[in-house]
Design a protein around this motif. Structure first.
Motif, mmCIF file in Angstrom:
data_model
loop_
_atom_site.group_PDB
_atom_site.id
_atom_site.type_symbol
_atom_site.label_atom_id
_atom_site.label_comp_id
_atom_site.label_asym_id
_atom_site.label_seq_id
_atom_site.Cartn_x
_atom_site.Cartn_y
_atom_site.Cartn_z
ATOM 1 N N LEU A 12 20.924 -9.093 -6.324
ATOM 2 C CA LEU A 12 21.399 -8.987 -5.484
ATOM 3 C C LEU A 12 20.430 -8.201 -4.855
ATOM 4 O O LEU A 12 20.711 -7.818 -3.646
ATOM 5 C CB LEU A 12 21.690 -7.393 -6.841
ATOM 6 C CG LEU A 12 22.571 -7.098 -5.146
ATOM 7 C CD1 LEU A 12 23.493 -7.434 -4.405
ATOM 8 C CD2 LEU A 12 23.804 -6.316 -5.969
ATOM 9 N N ALA A 65 20.095 -0.420 -7.873
ATOM 10 C CA ALA A 65 21.256 -1.811 -8.611
ATOM 11 C C ALA A 65 20.528 -2.184 -9.983
ATOM 12 O O ALA A 65 20.938 -3.537 -10.572
ATOM 13 C CB ALA A 65 21.011 -3.098 -7.517
ATOM 14 N N THR A 107 25.197 0.422 -8.174
ATOM 15 C CA THR A 107 26.011 -0.555 -8.858
ATOM 16 C C THR A 107 26.767 -0.673 -10.262
ATOM 17 O O THR A 107 26.219 -0.751 -10.982
ATOM 18 C CB THR A 107 24.804 -1.627 -8.150
ATOM 19 O OG1 THR A 107 24.171 -1.707 -7.020
ATOM 20 C CG2 THR A 107 25.676 -2.664 -8.138
ATOM 21 N N THR A 109 29.652 -2.511 -12.069
ATOM 22 C CA THR A 109 30.644 -3.383 -12.432
ATOM 23 C C THR A 109 32.196 -3.359 -13.300
ATOM 24 O O THR A 109 32.885 -2.485 -14.302
ATOM 25 C CB THR A 109 29.810 -4.531 -13.930
ATOM 26 O OG1 THR A 109 30.668 -4.673 -13.980
ATOM 27 C CG2 THR A 109 29.666 -2.701 -15.227
ATOM 28 N N LEU A 168 29.877 1.502 -6.741
ATOM 29 C CA LEU A 168 30.508 -0.333 -6.740
ATOM 30 C C LEU A 168 30.909 -0.784 -7.773
ATOM 31 O O LEU A 168 29.713 -1.371 -7.946
ATOM 32 C CB LEU A 168 29.749 -1.687 -5.332
ATOM 33 C CG LEU A 168 29.460 -0.069 -3.628
ATOM 34 C CD1 LEU A 168 28.358 -0.691 -3.211
ATOM 35 C CD2 LEU A 168 30.761 0.100 -2.925
ATOM 36 N N THR A 170 31.070 -4.005 -8.681
ATOM 37 C CA THR A 170 31.567 -5.601 -8.129
ATOM 38 C C THR A 170 31.564 -6.055 -9.328
ATOM 39 O O THR A 170 31.224 -6.399 -10.636
ATOM 40 C CB THR A 170 29.737 -5.907 -8.418
ATOM 41 O OG1 THR A 170 28.917 -5.821 -9.423
ATOM 42 C CG2 THR A 170 29.120 -5.072 -6.697
ATOM 43 N N ALA A 206 28.555 -8.822 -1.192
ATOM 44 C CA ALA A 206 28.511 -7.662 -1.891
ATOM 45 C C ALA A 206 27.339 -7.225 -1.716
ATOM 46 O O ALA A 206 26.907 -6.012 -2.083
ATOM 47 C CB ALA A 206 27.473 -8.871 -3.473
ATOM 48 N N HIS A 210 26.942 -2.837 -0.003
ATOM 49 C CA HIS A 210 26.126 -2.082 -0.440
ATOM 50 C C HIS A 210 25.879 -0.741 0.646
ATOM 51 O O HIS A 210 24.794 -0.012 0.640
ATOM 52 C CB HIS A 210 25.009 -2.235 -1.255
ATOM 53 C CG HIS A 210 25.170 -2.661 -2.720
ATOM 54 N ND1 HIS A 210 25.631 -3.957 -3.275
ATOM 55 C CD2 HIS A 210 25.398 -1.620 -3.730
ATOM 56 C CE1 HIS A 210 26.206 -3.123 -4.448
ATOM 57 N NE2 HIS A 210 25.723 -2.617 -4.479
#
Length: 323
Positions: A12, A65, A107, A109, A168, A170, A206, A210
């Protein structure tokens, strides 16, 4: 802005960094592995490394991240997940608040939303609809537990220190094979194609998400957002998706069988869960560019697939994921 990007050598991070630079932001990468976008080689688990990086480089905002991920469970004890995913996040949050930052992007999940029962698709009657309001959350492993704890640290830092935090969650965007591929009816690009219907996004989307979160965080204050390609399904489809997903898909995409047959692919027989990213669209103004319809357009045109697939990539040992 001068943005600290943790996990800058990872999958990422290497996509986020160029986007930041293209729009004029300065990027300071922090990672335990060197890389073209990594300025400081060090670990977020070390408080002094975090604080010196933010202070010495005049950081204005953080995109966090870096993490230990699910595949790392086989290689690291639970305590290491706590050190990196929980304590490391706290180090960053505290340093950002002390420096007077007005935005922090974390970041997270969708994995933390998947209990053992959801993973096993224990309910034979309906697909589970997963948006940010879904609960109660019962993560099934140390990865999910520590990411949920880190989310709560973000919430607490916003409440106590007024640090704006965008979280986020993801969906899947990694290029490698699913670590449970041996249990699936489809593998490789076929699996990724199917997942664009309900749980996947591209790494490019993705990365763009961000940046959207970085821009909107001060207005949001604190927000949690599920990220996945826009699903073509509605909540009313949940029972039919569990019973006969292929029929639901064919009704929306009449030529899908022919397009799939030309590749030797198969449609999913059943779908047990669907990720709903609508809050990211309404509050962050972000919508993934790549969805299942775009995939089918690529198949019709015999164009390159709109997602990355690399069966030799191993997230658990890739650079950038232990920062």
């Amino acid at each position: 802005m001068r943005v600290l990007l943790t996990g800058s050598s990872g999958w990422l991070g290497r996509h986020v960094a160029p986007l930041l630079r293209e729009r004029g932001d300065a990027v300071v990468g922090l990672d335990v592995s060197p890389g073209p976008d990594t300025t400081v080689v060090g670990s977020i688990a070390h408080r002094d490394v975090v604080r010196s990086t933010i202070t010495d480089h005049g950081i204005d905002a953080v995109i966090h991240a870096a993490a230990l991920h699910k595949p790392d469970i086989a290689h690291h004890p639970a305590s290491r997940f706590v050190d990196v995913n929980v304590a490391g996040t706290l180090h960053l949050l505290e340093a950002a608040a002390d420096a007077g930052h007005d935005r922090f992007v974390f970041t997270s999940t969708t994995s933390l939303m998947i209990s053992a029962a959801i993973r096993a698709e224990a309910d034979p009657t309906t697909a589970v609809w997963l948006d940010r309001d879904f609960g109660p959350l019962q993560p099934r492993n140390i990865y999910g537990v520590t990411k949920l704890a880190a989310e709560n640290l973000c919430r607490l830092m916003h409440e106590e220190r007024a640090l704006a935090c965008a979280v986020l969650r993801t969906g899947r965007f990694f290029p490698e094979e699913d670590d449970q591929a041996h249990r699936q009816a489809t593998i490789g690009v076929n699996t990724k194609a199917n997942e664009l219907l309900y749980r996947r996004l591209t790494v490019d989307d993705a990365a763009r998400a961000h940046l959207a979160a970085l821009d909107r965080a001060p207005d949001v204050g604190f927000g949690v957002y599920v990220l996945a390609a826009p699903t073509p399904f509605q909540r009313a489809d949940a029972a039919a998706l569990r019973r006969d997903a292929a029929a639901v898909i064919r009704a929306r995409f009449p030529d899908v069988d022919a397009l799939y047959a030309a590749r030797g692919w198969t449609l999913p027989k059943t779908i047990g869960r669907v990720y709903d990213a609508r809050h990211a669209e309404t509050e962050l103004g972000f919508r993934c560019r790549t969805d299942f319809a775009e995939l089918l357009a690529a198949l019709r045109a015999n164009a390159p697939l709109p997602f990355a697939h690399d069966p030799d990539w191993i997230t658990g040992t890739a650079p950038g994921l232990f920062a």
